[in-house]
Design a protein around this motif. Structure first.
Motif, mmCIF file in Angstrom:
data_model
loop_
_atom_site.group_PDB
_atom_site.id
_atom_site.type_symbol
_atom_site.label_atom_id
_atom_site.label_comp_id
_atom_site.label_asym_id
_atom_site.label_seq_id
_atom_site.Cartn_x
_atom_site.Cartn_y
_atom_site.Cartn_z
ATOM 1 N N SER A 260 35.066 80.234 83.841
ATOM 2 C CA SER A 260 35.732 81.414 83.277
ATOM 3 C C SER A 260 35.921 81.260 81.773
ATOM 4 O O SER A 260 36.095 82.244 81.060
ATOM 5 N N PHE B 98 46.128 78.430 76.646
ATOM 6 C CA PHE B 98 44.864 77.735 76.918
ATOM 7 C C PHE B 98 44.157 77.393 75.604
ATOM 8 O O PHE B 98 43.915 78.260 74.767
ATOM 9 N N CYS C 20 47.856 84.808 79.781
ATOM 10 C CA CYS C 20 47.516 83.702 80.680
ATOM 11 C C CYS C 20 48.635 83.574 81.708
ATOM 12 O O CYS C 20 49.749 83.181 81.373
ATOM 13 N N TYR D 131 44.870 80.126 87.669
ATOM 14 C CA TYR D 131 45.724 79.381 88.613
ATOM 15 C C TYR D 131 46.349 80.287 89.669
ATOM 16 O O TYR D 131 47.334 79.920 90.307
ATOM 17 N N THR E 29 38.602 81.772 88.321
ATOM 18 C CA THR E 29 37.673 80.649 88.310
ATOM 19 C C THR E 29 37.550 80.038 89.691
ATOM 20 O O THR E 29 38.482 80.123 90.494
HETATM 21 N N1 PMP Z 1 41.623 79.721 81.859
HETATM 22 C C1 PMP Z 1 42.592 78.830 81.922
HETATM 23 C C2 PMP Z 1 43.990 79.280 81.719
HETATM 24 C C3 PMP Z 1 42.312 77.488 82.165
HETATM 25 O O1 PMP Z 1 43.297 76.603 82.204
HETATM 26 C C4 PMP Z 1 40.984 77.098 82.356
HETATM 27 C C5 PMP Z 1 40.589 75.667 82.631
HETATM 28 N N2 PMP Z 1 41.301 74.702 82.040
HETATM 29 C C6 PMP Z 1 40.012 78.077 82.282
HETATM 30 C C7 PMP Z 1 40.354 79.376 82.030
HETATM 31 C C8 PMP Z 1 38.567 77.762 82.387
HETATM 32 O O2 PMP Z 1 38.185 77.218 83.576
HETATM 33 P P1 PMP Z 1 36.657 77.168 83.969
HETATM 34 O O3 PMP Z 1 35.840 77.370 82.750
HETATM 35 O O4 PMP Z 1 36.476 75.826 84.576
HETATM 36 O O5 PMP Z 1 36.470 78.292 84.937
#
Ligand code: PMP
Length: 384
Positions: A106, A131, A175, A209, A236
């Motif tokens: 993501s 993030f 977020c 999350y 994600t």
């Molecule tokens: N958004 C948030 C808030 C995250 O903490 C993370 C991973 N640390 C991600 C997006 C991205 O995750 P990924 O690229 O593994 O899907």
């Protein structure tokens, strides 16, 4: 390649500049340290990694087999339209597949969204600390970051974020729950905030999350805001679904937004293995939920245990205990240790436990297995 993690690249004096000068000061994304390396360094049989918000229970059943089977065809390109996975996601989340775009995690989609919305100088608003990829993404896209400080409870200050919107604002990251502080926004405040955002500003609800949320007042963005034209929900498969290493995430937005992002995505960035693994994982939703429940039970135990060790200090006092350990709806907890954050993380590391410090602010600790969490609590006891 130097393997250096310093943010300023070495430059031979007099050599012509080949890359953008404004990127020299950009911080690197900091990955969690390899536990195998740390164990080797300390001469321990193993080290514990509580630094990258992964779920500690391995792959979901059937994923390894599906990936192994898929890679027998890896001399061919994967399906660029990601049709099978998008339709499985569409069915699971009750949305049209046209509204879905997938990406190489993501984090890649967050970048594509900024590229799809911002021209140089346009503004991206987000809470800070949040993030760590947001400022990097904004800067590399030529957009201007507008950081709105977290409130005293370590969460988003939505009123200040609304006030930070200007006619240059194109995108707002929200977020929820927030990485790294674990705080979350509730329905009423999000409703109010979304009501103030102009129609031509895209709100990206980053719900990496979501599967760990247990507070019924924290809205599921897909259910509650999925039909708002200027909202995109980012999800994600790296966390609850256990596929961090395969790199696959998705977004749900209006069809035109999703279609634009699908144009911006690097071709074939959802690999054959990622598509097959994600399809297999999605078939194991019950097991995913069972594992999340284990994580949530441990999260609540950890918060209680850590609050005893770090009682709330006077507001704004800084240093250990200030404000106390906030509630977390994610698979990690935030220890607002202020200047003690880096020494605390170093002391944990010396005991074979990798956590994630944010210098001068706090330490993020991922929820591990019960045994890993006990080991962390024992380390914390000897450090604090
Ligand atoms: N958004 C948030 C808030 C995250 O903490 C993370 C991973 N640390 C991600 C997006 C991205 O995750 P990924 O690229 O593994 O899907």
């Amino acid at each position: 390649m130097t393997g250096s993690t310093s943010s300023a690249p070495d430059r031979r004096s007099g050599a012509p500049r080949l890359t953008r000068a404004d990127l020299d000061a950009l911080p690197n994304y900091v990955p969690g340290r390899s536990p195998a390396d740390l164990a080797r360094e300390l001469g321990l049989p193993e080290a514990i990694k509580l630094a990258s918000n992964e779920v500690p229970y391995g792959l979901l059943p059937g994923v390894a087999e599906a990936v192994t089977e898929a890679v027998t065809e890896a001399h061919r390109y994967p399906d660029m339209g990601v049709l099978a996975l998008r339709s499985a996601l569409a069915e699971r989340y009750g949305v049209d597949a046209e509204r879905i775009a997938t990406g190489c995690g993501s984090v890649a989609l967050a970048e594509h969204l900024v590229r799809a919305t911002c021209l140089p100088g346009d503004e991206v608003v987000y809470s800070w600390r949040s993030f760590e990829a947001y400022p990097i993404i904004a800067a590399t896209s030529g957009a201007t970051s507008v950081r709105v400080p977290n409130d005293a409870g370590h969460g988003h200050d939505l009123a200040a974020m609304a006030a930070a919107v200007t006619d240059r604002t194109r995108l707002i990251f929200v977020c929820n729950p927030n990485n790294p502080t674990g705080t979350s926004l509730r329905r009423a405040e999000l409703d109010r905030f979304l009501g103030t955002v102009p129609d031509d500003v895209l709100v990206v609800l980053d719900e990496a999350y979501r599967e760990f949320v247990t507070d019924p007042e924290v809205p599921d963005g897909l259910v509650t805001y999925g039909d708002r034209p200027n909202v995109v929900v980012l999800r994600t498969l790296s966390k609850a679904w256990g596929l961090a290493g395969l790199r696959i995430g998705f977004l749900v937005g209006q069809p035109e937004v999703a279609a634009t992002v699908r144009k911006v995505v690097t071709p074939f960035s959802a690999s054959l293995a990622a598509q097959a693994g994600a399809l297999a994982a999605l078939a194991e939703a019950d097991e995913m939920r069972r594992r999340c429940a284990l994580v949530v039970a441990e999260r609540d135990r950890m918060i209680e245990a850590l609050r005893k060790r770090l009682p709330a200090g006077p507001a704004g006092a800084g240093g250990a205990g200030s404000g106390g350990v906030p509630e977390s709806q994610a698979n990690f907890v935030w220890l607002p240790l202020g200047d003690a954050s880096v020494p605390f993380a170093q002391a944990c590391e010396a005991r074979g436990i990798i956590v994630r410090p944010f210098a001068g602010e706090g330490v993020r600790v991922t929820i591990g297995t019960p045994a890993e969490n006990d080991a962390f609590l024992a380390a914390a006891d000897s450090v604090l």
